[in-house]
Design an enzyme around this catalytic site. Sequence first.
Site, PDB file in Angstrom:
ATOM      1  N   LYS A 194       8.031  10.504   0.890  1.00  0.00           N
ATOM      2  CA  LYS A 194       7.629   9.752   2.079  1.00  0.00           C
ATOM      3  C   LYS A 194       8.795   8.920   2.600  1.00  0.00           C
ATOM      4  O   LYS A 194       9.095   8.908   3.801  1.00  0.00           O
ATOM      5  CB  LYS A 194       6.437   8.862   1.735  1.00  0.00           C
ATOM      6  CG  LYS A 194       5.901   8.026   2.883  1.00  0.00           C
ATOM      7  CD  LYS A 194       6.390   6.587   2.838  1.00  0.00           C
ATOM      8  CE  LYS A 194       5.852   5.834   1.641  1.00  0.00           C
ATOM      9  NZ  LYS A 194       6.320   4.415   1.611  1.00  0.00           N
ATOM     10  N   LYS A 239      15.960  -0.873   4.121  1.00  0.00           N
ATOM     11  CA  LYS A 239      15.249  -0.255   2.998  1.00  0.00           C
ATOM     12  C   LYS A 239      15.412   1.256   2.988  1.00  0.00           C
ATOM     13  O   LYS A 239      15.632   1.866   1.932  1.00  0.00           O
ATOM     14  CB  LYS A 239      13.765  -0.619   3.054  1.00  0.00           C
ATOM     15  CG  LYS A 239      12.928  -0.004   1.930  1.00  0.00           C
ATOM     16  CD  LYS A 239      13.360  -0.484   0.556  1.00  0.00           C
ATOM     17  CE  LYS A 239      12.671   0.264  -0.574  1.00  0.00           C
ATOM     18  NZ  LYS A 239      11.223   0.072  -0.608  1.00  0.00           N
ATOM     19  N   LEU A 243       0.837  -1.199   0.000  1.00  0.00           N
ATOM     20  CA  LEU A 243       0.000   0.000   0.000  1.00  0.00           C
ATOM     21  C   LEU A 243       0.875   1.253   0.000  1.00  0.00           C
ATOM     22  O   LEU A 243       1.996   1.229   0.499  1.00  0.00           O
ATOM     23  CB  LEU A 243      -0.922  -0.004   1.219  1.00  0.00           C
ATOM     24  CG  LEU A 243      -1.959  -1.148   1.246  1.00  0.00           C
ATOM     25  CD1 LEU A 243      -2.669  -1.193   2.590  1.00  0.00           C
ATOM     26  CD2 LEU A 243      -2.965  -0.990   0.115  1.00  0.00           C
ATOM     27  N   PRO A 244       0.359   2.378  -0.540  1.00  0.00           N
ATOM     28  CA  PRO A 244       1.223   3.537  -0.781  1.00  0.00           C
ATOM     29  C   PRO A 244       1.531   4.425   0.417  1.00  0.00           C
ATOM     30  O   PRO A 244       2.555   5.097   0.426  1.00  0.00           O
ATOM     31  CB  PRO A 244       0.442   4.334  -1.842  1.00  0.00           C
ATOM     32  CG  PRO A 244      -0.987   3.958  -1.609  1.00  0.00           C
ATOM     33  CD  PRO A 244      -0.959   2.521  -1.166  1.00  0.00           C
TER      34      PRO A 244
END
Length: 288
Positions: free
Chosen positions: A236, A167, A64-65
Site C-alpha cells: 500500500k 513518509k 488505521l491500516p
Amino acid sequence: MRIGFLGIGNMGRPMAGKLLDAGHELWVHDIRDEAMQPLLDRQARRAGSPTELADACDTVVVSLPTLAIFRQALDDLLAGGALKTLVNTCTVGGPFVAEVERLCAERGVTVIDAPISGGPAGAAAGTLAVMVSGDPETVARLDPVFRAWGPTVVVAGDTPGAAQTMKLTNNILFAVGLVATSEAMTMAEKGGIAPETMLQVLNNGTGKNFATTNVFPNNIVPGSFDFGATVEILMKDVNLAIEQGESLGVPMWVCQAARLVMLHGKFQGRADQDLSRIVEIVRDGTKS
C-alpha cells in the site's frame, strides 16, 4: 491532555501506551476488544464507537491500516460533538489527506498530519521518528504527544499532506532496501556464506541499511518473521509512493521493480504474511 485513540493495532497499541506513560487521559476504540484490553487494564477509557470517541475527546489520533477503513471511520468521527483536532498517523498519501482536511474543515476540525517511522519495535521503545505538517499553533500544542512517541519530531510544513511526502520517501527506500537486501543475502547464502557472517560485513560496510541492521538480524535470521507489518501494508505504501513520484514526473524505475517482487508474493498468497517473509519470495525464485 485528554486524547482519543482510534485503531489499536501493532502500531497503535504501543503508541497509545506511550500516551498513558506520559500521563495523558486516554480514550480508545477498536473493533477488537482484546486489542484494547491491555490499555483498559491501565485505566484507559473505552469508547463504544468512533462517534463516542469524538464525543468524549477534542483531540483524536487515528492509526488505521487502509484508506477504506479510514474513510469509513471518518464519517463516524465527524458525527462526534467534541472533536476539534484530528491527528493522522497513517500513511495515506497527500491526496487522501487533502480529502480528509476538506471534510474536516466543513465541521470546524483541524487536521494534523503526523505519520511515523520505526516499526512496531520503535513504537514499543518510544523511538519513532514523527513527521508533522499542519497548523503551526496546533502542532506546537501537540508537541508533547509527538515526543511521547519518539525524540525525532520533524516539521515538514504548514500544509497537511507535506508530512506524507516525507513518509512515502522514507517507506519506498525501506521497501527497495528490503527487496534488494533479500536478493543480496540470498546470493550470499547460495554462495556458501553464513547470514551472520555476511551481516557483519554489510553492517560495517557500504551495504548497511535498515534491513541489514534490523529486519534480517531480528526477524529473518532467527526465523521468527515477526517484524509486525504485512506485505499488503508495505505494498500500500509502495503504491502510494510510486503514484506520488510519477505525478511529480520522477521515473520510479527501481521502485517499480521492488513492487513487482511484492506483487509476485501477493500472487503466491503472501499478502497477509509478515513483510520479513519477502526474502522467501526471492528464495522461492531460486528453485525454478
